[in-house]
Design an enzyme around this catalytic site. Structure first.
Site, PDB file in Angstrom:
ATOM      1  N   CYS A 175       0.834  -1.209   0.000  1.00 32.18           N
ATOM      2  CA  CYS A 175       0.000   0.000   0.000  1.00 32.18           C
ATOM      3  C   CYS A 175       0.869   1.259   0.000  1.00 32.18           C
ATOM      4  CB  CYS A 175      -0.984  -0.051   1.172  1.00 32.18           C
ATOM      5  SG  CYS A 175      -2.339   1.117   1.000  1.00 32.18           S
TER       6      CYS A 175
ATOM      7  N   HIS B  63      -3.522  -5.609   1.210  1.00 32.49           N
ATOM      8  CA  HIS B  63      -2.849  -5.792   2.507  1.00 32.49           C
ATOM      9  C   HIS B  63      -2.813  -7.266   2.902  1.00 32.49           C
ATOM     10  CE1 HIS B  63      -2.427  -1.608   3.974  1.00 32.49           C
ATOM     11  NE2 HIS B  63      -3.435  -1.376   3.160  1.00 32.49           N
TER      12      HIS B  63
ATOM     13  N   GLU C 102      -1.071  -8.610   5.172  1.00 35.96           N
ATOM     14  CA  GLU C 102      -0.945  -8.744   6.633  1.00 35.96           C
ATOM     15  C   GLU C 102      -2.290  -8.653   7.340  1.00 35.96           C
ATOM     16  OE1 GLU C 102      -0.486  -6.028   5.026  1.00 35.96           O
ATOM     17  OE2 GLU C 102      -1.086  -4.297   6.237  1.00 35.96           O
TER      18      GLU C 102
END
Lengths: 236, 84
Positions: A92, A206, A208
């Site tokens: 990002c 994302h 994560e």
């Protein structure tokens, strides 16, 4: 370099305004790797095997997203490490920083809708770059996106070269891997969600935030495990 | 008989108003070893508009600048006009 027989060490760089650094630390630790947080003011890197530029809003997105962080002191060392082949992953805002630094091609512009987009998104692997050998081309991943400036663009005439050189990593797609205008959330050229250059990789989604099914998807876990070169069953 | 004019606005924070984006950018430029003393960041806006003449276009520009394109509480603006 750290001892390769032990856990790999991942350096996670924190810029002023990064806000996904702790999620990234937890994700890396969940995969059995060591995570060290690196301050953006460092002139030299401690021994690390991998580098992540996490998401967030470095420098408040002043001037352009990622533009000021791209000139932060630590970025000289990042550039040097990338040149010597260290895997570098930008997520990002980290992707925006790597583009602004010129370590990845292209630029990320504000979403044409003018809206901050926060939603689940499917992306497909177009061309698995170095470091993602365990991830087959055509793999479809379900990952969240959350950005205001995610519209990927390249200079005129550069798009064909990106495809020819296998630099298009991810495309926004439907569940079956079809990349078309209806599943393009932010007007990115050719639905591009992630690109690579050498050992440097950047993506808007994302991983994560997709570490377990109870969060909505664990495709991010597989993604990060592939990047770390981990195989087989990874403990949750 | 109207014609098209191009208005160009420069909108920025009034002097004395804190500009965090300008300060952060100044700090980075200084880190890059440029002897920069101050940076102020604003907006550049280009508008195409039909008007009777340049004076009329500029008057509309002043009005747009005051009513929408700047916030007179903390911003000032300049507008220039050119025939297209």
């Amino acid at each position: 370099m750290s001892d390769h027989t032990a856990q790999p060490t991942v350096g996670i760089i924190v810029f002023p305004g990064s806000n996904c650094d702790q999620d990234t630390v937890l994700a890396i630790q969940a995969l059995g790797a060591r995570a060290v947080v690196l301050d953006y003011r460092l002139a030299e890197l401690p021994p690390v095997d991998f580098l992540i530029l996490p998401g967030g809003f470095s420098y408040g997105d002043y001037l352009r997203s990622g533009a000021l962080a791209a000139a932060a002191p630590i970025m000289d060392a990042v550039e040097k490490s990338a040149a010597s082949g260290m895997p570098v992953l930008g997520i990002c805002n980290g992707f925006q920083i790597l583009c602004e630094r010129g370590l990845l091609p292209g630029a990320l512009l504000p979403n044409p809708s003018g809206e901050f987009i926060c939603q689940w998104q499917t992306v497909r692997v177009v061309n698995a770059p170095k470091g993602f050998e365990t991830m087959a081309d055509g793999t479809v991943l379900r990952l969240p996106i959350a950005h205001h400036d995610g519209s990927y663009r390249v200079a005129e005439g550069q798009l064909a070269s990106l495809f020819e050189h296998g630099q298009v990593f991810l495309q926004y797609s439907d569940d079956k891997g079809g990349a078309h205008a209806l599943v393009n959330p932010n007007g990115s050229v050719a639905n591009i969600a992630g690109v690579s250059q050498g050992s440097v990789v950047g993506l808007m989604p994302h991983p994560e935030r997709a570490m377990a099914q109870y969060l909505g998807s664990d495709d991010g876990r597989g993604f990060l495990a592939a990047w770390l070169g981990l195989r087989g069953n990874v403990e949750c | 008989m109207t014609r098209t004019y191009q208005l160009t606005f420069l909108v920025g924070l009034k002097s004395g108003i804190l500009d965090p984006a300008g300060q952060a950018t100044r700090n980075v430029l200084q880190h890059m070893e440029y002897a920069v003393q101050d940076v102020r960041i604003g907006k550049w806006i280009r508008v195409a508009i039909q008007a009777d003449n340049a004076e009329h276009a500029l008057a509309l520009g002043q009005e747009m600048g005051q009513r929408l394109l700047s916030n007179p509480v903390m911003e000032s603006f300049e507008v220039t006009v050119k025939a297209l």
